[in-house]
Design a protein around this motif. Sequence first.
Motif, PDB file in Angstrom:
ATOM      1  N   GLN A  51     -38.271 -30.073 -34.291  1.00  0.00           N
ATOM      2  CA  GLN A  51     -37.100 -30.655 -34.932  1.00  0.00           C
ATOM      3  C   GLN A  51     -36.128 -31.209 -33.890  1.00  0.00           C
ATOM      4  O   GLN A  51     -35.514 -32.251 -34.094  1.00  0.00           O
ATOM      5  N   LEU A  52     -35.990 -30.481 -32.796  1.00  0.00           N
ATOM      6  CA  LEU A  52     -35.108 -30.937 -31.717  1.00  0.00           C
ATOM      7  C   LEU A  52     -35.593 -32.273 -31.158  1.00  0.00           C
ATOM      8  O   LEU A  52     -34.798 -33.214 -30.960  1.00  0.00           O
ATOM      9  N   ALA A  53     -36.912 -32.381 -30.917  1.00  0.00           N
ATOM     10  CA  ALA A  53     -37.468 -33.627 -30.376  1.00  0.00           C
ATOM     11  C   ALA A  53     -37.275 -34.791 -31.360  1.00  0.00           C
ATOM     12  O   ALA A  53     -36.907 -35.908 -30.959  1.00  0.00           O
ATOM     13  N   SER A 122     -31.076 -26.820 -33.773  1.00  0.00           N
ATOM     14  CA  SER A 122     -32.493 -26.593 -33.463  1.00  0.00           C
ATOM     15  C   SER A 122     -32.651 -26.042 -32.055  1.00  0.00           C
ATOM     16  O   SER A 122     -33.481 -25.134 -31.824  1.00  0.00           O
ATOM     17  N   PHE A 123     -31.876 -26.580 -31.117  1.00  0.00           N
ATOM     18  CA  PHE A 123     -31.943 -26.071 -29.740  1.00  0.00           C
ATOM     19  C   PHE A 123     -31.497 -24.607 -29.676  1.00  0.00           C
ATOM     20  O   PHE A 123     -32.177 -23.774 -29.059  1.00  0.00           O
ATOM     21  N   SER A 124     -30.380 -24.307 -30.334  1.00  0.00           N
ATOM     22  CA  SER A 124     -29.866 -22.933 -30.300  1.00  0.00           C
ATOM     23  C   SER A 124     -30.847 -21.955 -30.932  1.00  0.00           C
ATOM     24  O   SER A 124     -31.117 -20.882 -30.386  1.00  0.00           O
ATOM     25  N   LEU A 125     -31.394 -22.335 -32.080  1.00  0.00           N
ATOM     26  CA  LEU A 125     -32.299 -21.428 -32.779  1.00  0.00           C
ATOM     27  C   LEU A 125     -33.650 -21.321 -32.077  1.00  0.00           C
ATOM     28  O   LEU A 125     -34.300 -20.272 -32.139  1.00  0.00           O
ATOM     29  N   SER A 126     -34.079 -22.398 -31.410  1.00  0.00           N
ATOM     30  CA  SER A 126     -35.378 -22.339 -30.723  1.00  0.00           C
ATOM     31  C   SER A 126     -35.365 -21.363 -29.561  1.00  0.00           C
ATOM     32  O   SER A 126     -36.398 -20.766 -29.228  1.00  0.00           O
TER      33      SER A 126
END
Length: 206
Positions: A51-53, A122-126
């Motif tokens: 999702q981040l990408a 998305s970055f934080s959760l990943s």
Amino acid sequence: MKSVESSKLTICPSCDLLVDTRPHCRAGNVLVCPRCKHVLARGSRVRFSSQLALALSCLVMVILANTYPLLSFTFLGIPSSANILRGTVLLLEHGYYLVGFSVVIASFLAPIILFCLISYTSFSLSIGWKSPGLATALHFQDDLIHWSMIEVYIVSFLVALVKLIEYADIDLGYGLWCICITLVLSTRLIQRLEPAEYWERYVHIR
């Protein structure tokens, strides 16, 4: 009696029916509301890195779409070009304030803020980081999905383009291809966006 741990209740956003999602929505399945058939959840786990990408790709594309011209044309021997922001400025200069601000919000501000929020959450959760303002970002992310209307802008643009072809020589610009790529990527991004799984991941981060 069903235990609290084995159930996961959610409210259908379409008809407000309370539905237990956990026992039914397994990988590969789609859970729909039994009353109105609204899609409540998909049986696949969200990959936050993917999702981040996607969100970052959308962000780059929508910025390029607003940088390069959508088209160049020659009318009565006078060459000109246009992009989203320039078209919006012209609308405002001619007094079409409601239309101008609607275009700015739906095709520029809302998509950019939405892509930034999805990138951030998305970055934080990943990486399992409860970053500052993460809960607020998740709330705004859910709300902004309905304000991003790039597809409506493209349809309107194509209708105007067909009419303009009769009066001017037109060359399609890089901005048009960028906005089309943005539409494809953002459709995939939002299709994979499961707010319930984002919140579930948020709750389990310590």
